[in-house]
Structures are given as C-alpha cells and as structure tokens.
Design a protein around this motif. Structure first.
Motif, short mmCIF file in Angstrom:
data_model
loop_
_atom_site.label_atom_id
_atom_site.label_comp_id
_atom_site.label_asym_id
_atom_site.label_seq_id
_atom_site.Cartn_x
_atom_site.Cartn_y
_atom_site.Cartn_z
N ALA A 1 85.64 7.56 98.45
CA ALA A 1 86.57 8.12 99.38
C ALA A 1 86.89 7.57 100.86
O ALA A 1 87.64 7.75 101.36
CB ALA A 1 86.03 9.65 99.37
N LEU A 2 85.60 6.74 101.05
CA LEU A 2 85.51 6.17 102.64
C LEU A 2 85.98 5.00 102.40
O LEU A 2 85.71 3.88 103.33
CB LEU A 2 84.12 6.11 103.11
N GLU A 3 86.67 4.52 101.29
CA GLU A 3 86.94 3.06 100.88
C GLU A 3 86.05 2.02 101.19
O GLU A 3 86.12 0.96 101.69
CB GLU A 3 88.04 2.64 101.68
N MET A 4 84.67 2.36 100.65
CA MET A 4 83.51 1.71 100.56
C MET A 4 83.20 1.21 99.30
O MET A 4 83.40 2.06 98.25
CB MET A 4 82.52 2.27 101.41
N GLU A 5 82.42 0.13 98.96
CA GLU A 5 81.98 -0.34 97.61
C GLU A 5 80.70 0.28 97.15
O GLU A 5 80.02 0.50 98.19
CB GLU A 5 81.93 -1.91 97.71
N SER A 6 80.34 0.44 96.15
CA SER A 6 79.20 0.70 95.61
C SER A 6 78.52 -0.27 94.54
O SER A 6 79.37 -0.82 93.70
CB SER A 6 79.38 1.97 95.01
N MET A 7 77.32 -0.60 94.53
CA MET A 7 76.51 -1.43 93.60
C MET A 7 75.37 -0.39 92.99
O MET A 7 74.60 -0.24 93.73
CB MET A 7 75.85 -2.49 94.17
N VAL A 8 75.72 0.19 91.86
CA VAL A 8 74.55 0.99 91.13
C VAL A 8 73.82 0.04 90.41
O VAL A 8 74.18 -0.78 89.46
CB VAL A 8 75.28 2.00 90.29
N CYS A 9 72.37 0.04 90.65
CA CYS A 9 71.37 -0.63 89.83
C CYS A 9 70.89 0.19 88.35
O CYS A 9 70.90 1.37 88.45
CB CYS A 9 70.03 -0.81 90.57
N ALA A 10 70.80 -0.62 87.32
CA ALA A 10 70.70 0.16 85.96
C ALA A 10 69.48 -0.85 85.28
O ALA A 10 69.52 -2.12 85.47
CB ALA A 10 71.81 0.18 85.16
N SER A 11 68.70 -0.17 84.72
CA SER A 11 67.61 -1.08 84.10
C SER A 11 67.62 -1.47 82.64
O SER A 11 67.15 -2.42 82.32
CB SER A 11 66.25 -0.20 84.01
N THR A 12 68.77 -0.57 81.87
CA THR A 12 69.13 -0.99 80.54
C THR A 12 70.72 -0.92 80.52
O THR A 12 71.40 -0.28 81.33
CB THR A 12 68.43 0.22 79.77
N PRO A 13 71.12 -1.39 79.32
CA PRO A 13 72.48 -1.60 78.83
C PRO A 13 73.12 -0.16 78.53
O PRO A 13 74.24 0.25 79.31
CB PRO A 13 72.70 -2.24 77.61
N GLU A 14 72.24 0.85 78.26
CA GLU A 14 72.55 1.96 78.00
C GLU A 14 72.99 2.92 79.22
O GLU A 14 73.83 3.48 79.56
CB GLU A 14 71.54 2.86 77.23
#
Length: 225
Positions: free
Chosen positions: A114-127
């Motif tokens: 909504a703020l026109e910012m990017e996000s990088m979400v970290c994940a430990s597994t493919p699921e």
C-alpha cells in the motif's frame, strides 16, 4: 551479465554486526552504491533501523523488519510508514532470526504494498515459500536456517530446495520472485543459484564481516556474468 532490465537483486543484510553499525554501515553502503553504479546490478543494503536514514542517502535500502502494529500508541514498534519516511524502499519480513506469525507476514506485505514498497519474505521450506507466495510479496528468500552463516550456500548444499521452491512459488503466483539466501558467500554460489532459476541472492556475514568487503561484493557481482 544479467541486465538491469531483469532486475537481478543482491540484498546485503547487515544484521546487528559490529562491522555494520553507524559510520561503518555508511562505509559498506558506499562500497555497495559505487559497485551498483559501475556494474548496473541492483544492490540493496539492509541496515538496522537506526541507520536507514543515513544509508538510504547512499544506496537503495530495505528495512530488516517492520511491525504490523497500526500507527499510534505503539512504543518501540518499527512501522512500514517509519521505514519509508527514513528512506527505505522495502523490507525483509520473517527472517529466521526475526520470525513472525503468518498473519503478521500477510499484514506486513499488504502494508508495504500500500506504501508502494517492496517486501522480501524469508521461508525455510518450499511448502512455506508457496504459502507465503499467496500473500503476494515482491520476493521470497529461500533460507534453510541450518545454513545461515555457515559459509555453505543453499545453492550448493541443497539445490533441490531451490528448484522446488521456485516451482511451487511460480505455481501459486508467477509474479513473485525467488532469491537464495543462507550461506551465499561467493560469485560461484550466486552463479549456481542463478542457474537453478533464482532471481538474486540475500547475503550477510560473508560481506559484512569480511576483511575486504569490496572484494567479496565484486566477486558476488561477478557471479551474475
């Protein structure tokens, strides 16, 4: 080299290392900014919240974390609005060292968008990568926690988790980009990640704690050739 048009990303997380605080963070940012300009590679620094304002004047900057708390009486919270006001263009979410709930990930991605910012979400597994892809982040970083800071890259130690994560994420949301984290420390590590289909890398200690961080970053950029 992967062109700027494809927007391959190298994100450098300074964490809370002594070598990446205050003026030292600005020095690392200068190295990244100069190399980004000369190479055409998108290089982003992720400093502590107190250094965002200074670092963002030198090179593109992501926050290390933002909270999902609303504006108002939220003492101690780091809000997306505050990160943007300080100059950040995006934020990490759910790093293995700062994990948050699924609801907070979803809310964080939406607030940043909504703020026109990017996000990088970290994940430990493919699921988990596939689950988080449903929230529509800009990036998902695949990071098996046992490899973080190990010096052994996920692209070498477990290439299947990279390819499986990419397949699952793209099946859910083709617009979400997948990058490799955990142990990425050399151009060869990054080259292997790109060959597996990764669209960049999330690195930390190999750069921040290096005796010659410029040489390390030059090597990483070389992995995109």
């Amino acid at each position: 080299m992967i062109g700027k048009r494809e927007m391959a990303l190298i994100l450098l997380n300074l964490k809370a290392y002594e070598q990446g605080i205050g003026e030292k963070a600005e020095t690392l940012a200068s190295i990244a900014g100069e190399l980004a300009k000369s190479s055409g590679v998108r290089i982003v620094i992720s400093p502590q919240a107190t250094d965002i304002a200074a670092v963002s004047k030198i090179v593109e900057t992501f926050a290390q974390h933002v909270d999902s708390a609303p504006l108002g009486a939220q003492t101690g919270s780091i809000l997306p609005e505050s990160a943007k006001a300080a100059g950040a263009t995006g934020s990490l979410l759910n790093h293995a060292e700062r994990q948050i709930s699924d609801d907070d990930i979803k809310t964080g991605v939406a607030r940043l968008k909504a703020l026109e910012m990017e996000s990088m979400v970290c994940a430990s597994t493919p699921e988990l990568a596939a689950k988080y892809a449903e929230y529509g982040p800009t990036y998902i970083a695949i990071e098996p926690p046992e490899l973080i800071g190990s010096g052994v890259s996920v692209s070498t130690a477990n290439p299947d988790i990279v390819t499986e994560s990419i397949e699952k994420v793209k099946a859910v949301n083709p617009s979400v980009k997948v990058v490799c984290g955990a142990g990425i420390s050399s151009g060869e590590d990054l080259r292997k990640a790109i060959e597996l289909g990764s669209e960049g890398a999330l690195a930390a200690s190999a750069f921040v704690k290096a005796d010659d961080p410029k040489a390390v970053l030059e090597d990483l950029v070389g992995g995109l050739k």
